[in-house]
Design an enzyme around this catalytic site. Structure first.
Site, PDB file in Angstrom:
ATOM      1  N   ASP A  81      16.158  -8.665   9.481  1.00 54.69           N
ATOM      2  CA  ASP A  81      15.767  -9.968  10.011  1.00 54.69           C
ATOM      3  C   ASP A  81      16.874 -10.597  10.850  1.00 54.69           C
ATOM      4  O   ASP A  81      18.052 -10.276  10.705  1.00 54.69           O
ATOM      5  CB  ASP A  81      15.448 -10.939   8.869  1.00 54.69           C
ATOM      6  N   ASP A  82      16.462 -11.533  11.704  1.00 55.08           N
ATOM      7  CA  ASP A  82      17.309 -12.538  12.368  1.00 55.08           C
ATOM      8  C   ASP A  82      17.936 -12.101  13.675  1.00 55.08           C
ATOM      9  O   ASP A  82      18.503 -12.937  14.381  1.00 55.08           O
ATOM     10  CB  ASP A  82      18.419 -13.059  11.449  1.00 55.08           C
ATOM     11  N   HIS A 131       9.775 -13.002  13.966  1.00 55.75           N
ATOM     12  CA  HIS A 131      10.460 -13.803  12.943  1.00 55.75           C
ATOM     13  C   HIS A 131      10.687 -15.231  13.432  1.00 55.75           C
ATOM     14  O   HIS A 131      11.672 -15.859  13.046  1.00 55.75           O
ATOM     15  CB  HIS A 131      11.787 -13.137  12.588  1.00 55.75           C
ATOM     16  N   HIS A 135      14.087 -19.522  14.301  1.00 51.48           N
ATOM     17  CA  HIS A 135      14.362 -19.505  12.867  1.00 51.48           C
ATOM     18  C   HIS A 135      14.271 -20.892  12.229  1.00 51.48           C
ATOM     19  O   HIS A 135      15.013 -21.222  11.313  1.00 51.48           O
ATOM     20  CB  HIS A 135      15.732 -18.886  12.560  1.00 51.48           C
ATOM     21  N   TYR A 172      12.693 -17.503   5.810  1.00 49.67           N
ATOM     22  CA  TYR A 172      12.840 -17.842   4.387  1.00 49.67           C
ATOM     23  C   TYR A 172      11.652 -17.380   3.539  1.00 49.67           C
ATOM     24  O   TYR A 172      11.598 -17.663   2.340  1.00 49.67           O
ATOM     25  CB  TYR A 172      13.053 -19.352   4.189  1.00 49.67           C
ATOM     26  N   HIS A 226      19.685  -7.851   6.836  1.00 45.20           N
ATOM     27  CA  HIS A 226      19.918  -8.698   8.001  1.00 45.20           C
ATOM     28  C   HIS A 226      20.945  -8.032   8.910  1.00 45.20           C
ATOM     29  O   HIS A 226      21.943  -7.487   8.422  1.00 45.20           O
ATOM     30  CB  HIS A 226      20.443 -10.075   7.584  1.00 45.20           C
TER      31      HIS A 226
END
Length: 271
Positions: A81-82, A131, A135, A172, A226
């Site tokens: 992710d991210d 995603h 964020h 989250y 991540h």
């Protein structure tokens, strides 16, 4: 103490009615007063999975939300992710290429736009997911705002990678009704995870962290990592080769999230 049909105890119910209405009647009247207030909240905020009273325009009209795959096959999906970012995404891609492991990257749209060069021509064999744009916690937005955010990210990811994402993972893991509605409109599957890297439990111990993850994986696991973030996440990334080797030694095969969830993956036996 007995609970109301809404899950509140009578004491909680009366306390909330008193706060909301001062001298509101107790008993059935109190319950009705509480419900009149509560039922107004979801129709306009993040809790609502509908938009107004008109056509919902909700894609195919249904939505899948998954945490793992119900299979007895030793399959595991590695997800990140991210990203992308120059920080650690190239290192992750190098490790995956060296070990010939496919993964699913849940990209932040603004990051994909800003750092397109980091992933350009490097995602062959991998999968991309959405995603969000920047964020934000989408579960705090209403349905229209969540859709605008995810749609913007969807377009950016498709433009940068040449592939429109078919999976969404909200930041989250927060699933407000607005997120459900937005995902349905985009005809995407919501993919969460069943196991997460636990870097803070193994400071400066990549090998120990890898052993923990390898031991906790089960058939059908969707594993969350991540490729950007706090430096403690390097514990997992430095130990990624050990995770890969350890799981392969246990007979696991790495697949993308969509491949793990494909209809031809044998389900776990029941009964």
């Amino acid at each position: 103490m007995a609970e109301s049909a809404h899950g509140w105890s009578r004491r909680d119910l009366l306390r909330r009615v008193a706060l909301l209405g001062g001298g509101a009647a107790v008993g059935a009247g109190a319950s009705q007063a509480w419900w009149r207030v509560q039922r107004r909240l979801p129709t306009v905020g993040a809790a609502s999975a509908t938009v107004g009273s008109g056509p919902q325009d909700a894609g195919s009209g249904e939505l899948a939300v998954v945490w793992s795959a119900p299979t007895a096959q030793r399959l595991v999906a590695l997800t990140f992710d991210d990203g992308p970012a120059p920080q650690w995404t190239p290192m992750v891609l190098d490790t995956l290429a060296q070990h010939r492991v496919p993964a699913t990257f849940f990209l932040v749209g603004a990051q994909a736009r800003r750092h397109a060069d980091v992933i350009r021509d490097r995602l062959t064999g991998h999968e991309v997911g959405n995603h969000s744009w920047a964020h934000r916690d989408l579960a705090r937005l209403n349905a229209a705002e969540a859709y605008d955010d995810l749609s913007r990210s969807h377009d950016a990811i498709a433009d940068v990678t040449g592939r429109p994402p078919r999976l969404i993972r909200p930041p989250y893991g927060h699933l407000g009704g607005s997120v459900l509605h937005a995902a349905a409109r985009l005809d995407c599957r919501l993919v969460l995870w069943s196991l997460q890297m636990v870097e803070r439990d193994f400071p400066d111990d990549p090998a120990g962290h890898a052993r923990r993850i390898v031991a906790d994986v089960r058939p059908g696991t969707i594993l969350l990592g991540h490729d950007v973030g706090a430096r403690r996440r390097l514990v997992a990334l430095h130990g990624l080769p050990d995770i890969i080797d350890g799981l392969r030694a246990r007979g696991y095969t790495f697949v993308t999230a969509s491949a793990l969830l494909a209809p031809d993956v044998a389900p776990a036996p029941t009964g």
